[in-house]
Design an enzyme around this catalytic site. Structure first.
Site, short mmCIF file in Angstrom:
data_model
loop_
_atom_site.label_atom_id
_atom_site.label_comp_id
_atom_site.label_asym_id
_atom_site.label_seq_id
_atom_site.Cartn_x
_atom_site.Cartn_y
_atom_site.Cartn_z
N GLN A 48 0.84 -1.20 0.00
CA GLN A 48 0.00 0.00 0.00
C GLN A 48 0.87 1.25 0.00
OE1 GLN A 48 -2.28 0.50 3.63
NE2 GLN A 48 -3.95 1.50 2.55
N GLY A 49 0.83 2.02 -1.08
CA GLY A 49 1.65 3.22 -1.20
C GLY A 49 0.88 4.47 -0.82
N TYR A 50 0.66 4.66 0.47
CA TYR A 50 -0.08 5.82 0.99
C TYR A 50 0.87 6.82 1.67
CZ TYR A 50 -4.91 4.08 0.34
OH TYR A 50 -6.12 3.67 -0.17
N SER A 51 1.43 6.42 2.81
CA SER A 51 2.18 7.34 3.66
C SER A 51 3.44 7.86 2.98
CB SER A 51 2.57 6.66 4.97
OG SER A 51 1.42 6.35 5.73
N SER A 106 4.28 -1.35 4.32
CA SER A 106 4.34 -2.72 4.84
C SER A 106 4.56 -3.72 3.72
CB SER A 106 3.04 -3.06 5.58
OG SER A 106 2.84 -2.19 6.68
N GLU A 146 -10.18 -1.77 5.42
CA GLU A 146 -9.05 -2.17 6.26
C GLU A 146 -9.49 -2.56 7.66
OE1 GLU A 146 -4.60 -0.49 7.33
OE2 GLU A 146 -6.16 0.93 6.80
N SER A 165 -2.74 7.68 13.10
CA SER A 165 -2.34 7.92 14.48
C SER A 165 -3.56 8.24 15.35
CB SER A 165 -1.34 9.07 14.56
OG SER A 165 -1.98 10.30 14.29
N GLU A 191 -3.91 10.61 17.37
CA GLU A 191 -4.21 12.05 17.33
C GLU A 191 -5.11 12.38 16.15
OE1 GLU A 191 -0.63 11.31 19.71
OE2 GLU A 191 -1.25 10.69 17.72
#
Length: 398
Positions: free
Chosen positions: A140-143, A175, A258, A377, A379
């Site tokens: 998964q290429g998100y962050s 990941s 997810e 996160s 937050e």
């Protein structure tokens, strides 16, 4: 089991058909997690994803050959078409059997459902059968370094040239990128666009010169997470899911998948970890400490609460399911790691074998420190609830 609610109560009774299905999958797992697969029980969990990878891949393909891959997918897309109740039972029994962690989770639980919901017939025909058969593994290429939980700040860019998307940018905390041959990537495809506008959801092959993968060494001594660099990487023009520039809604759809039924199986795994801690406390005498006793009771109560919330979420009663669920399980699991170290005592300070071989509880503790960060996160989840549910003023953004 009827996953529905009347008022604040959730009906947890099981039907005869549910019980028959539970017996079917329980017996199948018992008879198949034998022979060459017997040694795989319990392998590949968080912080131990390197364990017996090739053997677990073979096990996943064995599952697929017997119709136990992508069980939630509709039959018309090659899945088993299980009901919601049966999906819960399957995941619970898989975890109770201490079956090995699956290597195709991202394809089966995230990308596959996304393609079923948003993909073109051509994309579905090309990719879904290979996910079912565990022939393709996905990441998964998100962050990104400047866009962790805030996907609206994605800076990776892609442009169309001669029938190809040309991709430049960097992803991080990806990941299992080192074992994947495909990646679903969020990239900015409209020059000058900001926030969630102008993003596209691209399917990108990993085995090409324009992709570089750098594993990130973690506290566990392993490297589940990776940095991924795209430098002129290419993918075909038709491998955009949904419309170009409309990737935000597709990405949010993926995040919804997810945190679905499989979270209940996650809780069964948590129960197994808690039992290991209790067994250790009994063997080393820590169980006689009133403070340890209290923490174990609190952990049990918290785990029961997680299950009840998970079932209530599946009943459709919660409007902000993903954020609430993440805020519940992540700090609970992190506290479980702390309890493990308290029970282990001074022995937790030394590795079981040089130079850095961790035992199960040490790996649990170290990996769980990141639980409140990855997958959105805590937050960010609190901001989502505050702004979208409670209607509080939005946080000031620079």
């Amino acid at each position: 089991m009827q996953i529905k609610s009347e008022g604040n109560a959730v009906d947890l009774t099981y039907s005869d058909q549910d019980n028959e299905f539970r017996q079917e999958i329980r017996l199948w797992l018992e008879s198949n997690l034998a022979g060459r697969f017997a040694r795989l029980r319990g392998l590949g969990g968080s912080g131990r994803e390197h364990e017996a990878f090739e053997e677990r891949l073979e096990w996943n393909r064995h599952l697929a050959a017997h119709g136990w891959s992508c069980v939630s997918w509709p039959k018309e897309h090659g899945g088993r078409g299980l009901s919601l109740q049966q999906q819960v039972i399957f995941h619970e029994e898989y975890a109770r059997a201490n079956a090995p962690a699956r290597v195709n989770h991202l394809g089966e639980e995230l990308l596959g459902p996304t393609l079923i919901a948003f993909g073109s017939p051509e994309q579905q025909a090309r990719f879904l059968p290979r996910i079912i058969a565990v022939e393709d593994l996905w990441c998964q290429g998100y962050s990104e370094p400047g866009a962790g939980s805030d996907l609206a700040s994605v800076a990776t860019k892609a442009r169309l040239e001669d029938g190809k998307w040309i991709i430049d940018g960097q992803k991080v905390w990806t990941s299992l990128a080192h074992t994947a041959n495909w990646c679903f990537v969020i990239a900015r495809t409209e020059a000058g666009s900001r926030k969630h506008q102008g993003l596209s959801y691209l399917l990108v092959p990993m085995d090409q010169d324009g992709v570089e993968i750098k594993p990130i060494l973690q506290l566990t001594g392993t490297s589940e997470f990776n940095e991924v660099f795209f430098d002129g990487a290419q993918t075909d023009a038709d491998l955009v899911v949904g419309e170009p520039g409309g990737g935000w809604s597709v990405a949010m759809g993926t995040l919804g998948f997810e945190r679905g039924v499989s979270t209940l199986a996650q809780q069964i795994s948590f129960q197994g970890e808690l039992q290991v801690i209790i067994d250790l406390a009994r063997s080393n005498g820590a169980i006689n400490d009133p403070l340890i006793q209290d923490k174990i009771v609190q952990a049990h109560m918290g785990l029961d609460m997680l299950r009840m919330h998970g079932l209530r979420t599946l009943s459709g009663e919660q409007g902000i399911e993903a954020s609430i669920t993440k805020l519940l399980w992540a700090p609970w699991h992190r506290s479980l790691g702390e309890l493990a170290m308290a029970v282990a005592g001074s022995s937790a300070l030394t590795v079981s074998r040089a130079p850095y071989e961790l035992d199960e509880l040490q790996a649990l503790y170290l990996f769980s420190r990141a639980d409140t960060l990855y997958g959105g996160s805590d937050e960010i989840q609190r901001n989502v609830i505050a702004e979208r549910v409670l209607g509080l003023p939005k946080e000031a953004r620079v």
